[in-house]
Design a protein around this motif. Structure first.
Motif, short mmCIF file in Angstrom:
data_model
loop_
_atom_site.label_atom_id
_atom_site.label_comp_id
_atom_site.label_asym_id
_atom_site.label_seq_id
_atom_site.Cartn_x
_atom_site.Cartn_y
_atom_site.Cartn_z
N LEU A 39 5.78 -0.16 -2.98
CA LEU A 39 4.56 -0.95 -2.99
C LEU A 39 3.67 -0.60 -4.18
O LEU A 39 3.09 -1.48 -4.82
CB LEU A 39 3.80 -0.76 -1.68
N ILE A 47 -2.65 -3.36 -1.11
CA ILE A 47 -1.41 -3.82 -0.47
C ILE A 47 -1.34 -3.19 0.91
O ILE A 47 -1.64 -2.00 1.07
CB ILE A 47 -0.16 -3.43 -1.28
N CYS A 69 -1.11 -8.54 -0.07
CA CYS A 69 -0.68 -8.13 -1.41
C CYS A 69 -1.64 -8.74 -2.42
O CYS A 69 -1.51 -9.91 -2.80
CB CYS A 69 0.75 -8.57 -1.68
N GLN A 95 5.58 -10.32 -6.05
CA GLN A 95 5.10 -9.07 -5.48
C GLN A 95 4.93 -9.16 -3.96
O GLN A 95 5.29 -8.24 -3.22
CB GLN A 95 3.77 -8.67 -6.14
N ALA A 99 6.82 -7.07 -1.03
CA ALA A 99 6.10 -6.34 0.01
C ALA A 99 6.64 -6.71 1.40
O ALA A 99 6.81 -5.84 2.26
CB ALA A 99 4.60 -6.62 -0.08
N THR A 137 -2.08 6.22 -1.07
CA THR A 137 -1.07 5.70 -0.15
C THR A 137 -1.25 6.30 1.24
O THR A 137 -1.35 7.52 1.40
CB THR A 137 0.34 6.01 -0.68
#
Length: 202
Positions: A39, A47, A69, A95, A99, A137
């Motif tokens: 990601l 995202i 996204c 993208q 995802a 993240t």
């Protein structure tokens, strides 16, 4: 993100979360670490990919999934009219499609079952999400149908260490995924929403 990355401060921590099955935890950690890496490589922000077998306790007939996204956001089994993830993803960006593929891979690998086994908890309806926001993240567990012993714990996903409990999300993430800033943290002097509700009832 790597150890030493500056993370938000002044956040509410209700942990620790004790790992009960380390092999299951390691498998989960490997899955979400790879997902987060994929990601991050999309170079979009924010995202988030999320899934639940029963997002609402009055609807037991579908597996809920959502993809955020950048500017793209869609979900299936939605209360929002005109929203359909499988339809919307067909004309989405490369993208966003990637995802969604990441989410489907997590589901196929049984990431929710691994989370439940790793921490020895029941997961009948909670939402599990991988989030990339401001280059950081996260793994978020959202207690959709809140009880007094559930919150919304957030775990830091590290490139160079095992995933670790970090803090509590400010809002149910299955709703917050649509916000301009999806993931916000409770401050150290805040109360989780379920505790506010208990205070109100008292």
């Amino acid at each position: 993100m790597k150890l030493g990355t500056v993370l938000p401060d002044g956040v509410l921590r209700l942990g620790p979360w004790e790992v009960k099955d380390h092999p299951a935890f390691l498998r989960l950690d490997g899955l979400v670490r790879e997902a987060a890496s994929q990601l991050v490589a999309l170079r979009q922000d924010p995202i988030a990919v999320a899934s639940s077998p029963n997002r609402f306790d009055d609807a037991h007939t579908y597996d809920w999934r959502a993809v955020r996204c950048g500017d793209f956001i869609s979900e299936n089994g939605s209360y929002y009219p005109g929203v359909d993830l499988d339809r919307d993803i067909a004309t989405a960006s490369r993208q966003a499609k990637t995802a969604y593929a990441v989410l489907r891979a997590l589901d196929a690998a049984g990431w929710r079952d691994l989370f439940a086994k790793a921490f020895d908890i029941r997961m009948p309806d909670q939402t599990l999400s991988v989030v990339v926001q401001n280059g950081l993240t996260w793994l978020v567990l959202s207690a959709n149908n809140v009880t007094e012993d559930e919150c919304d714990p957030v775990f830091a996903i590290w490139e160079d260490a095992e995933m670790s409990y970090f803090a509590e999300a400010k809002e149910r993430f299955d709703w917050a995924i649509r916000n301009p800033v999806p993931l916000e943290f409770l401050g150290e002097n805040d109360k989780p929403s379920w505790r506010q509700a208990m205070d109100w009832q008292d």
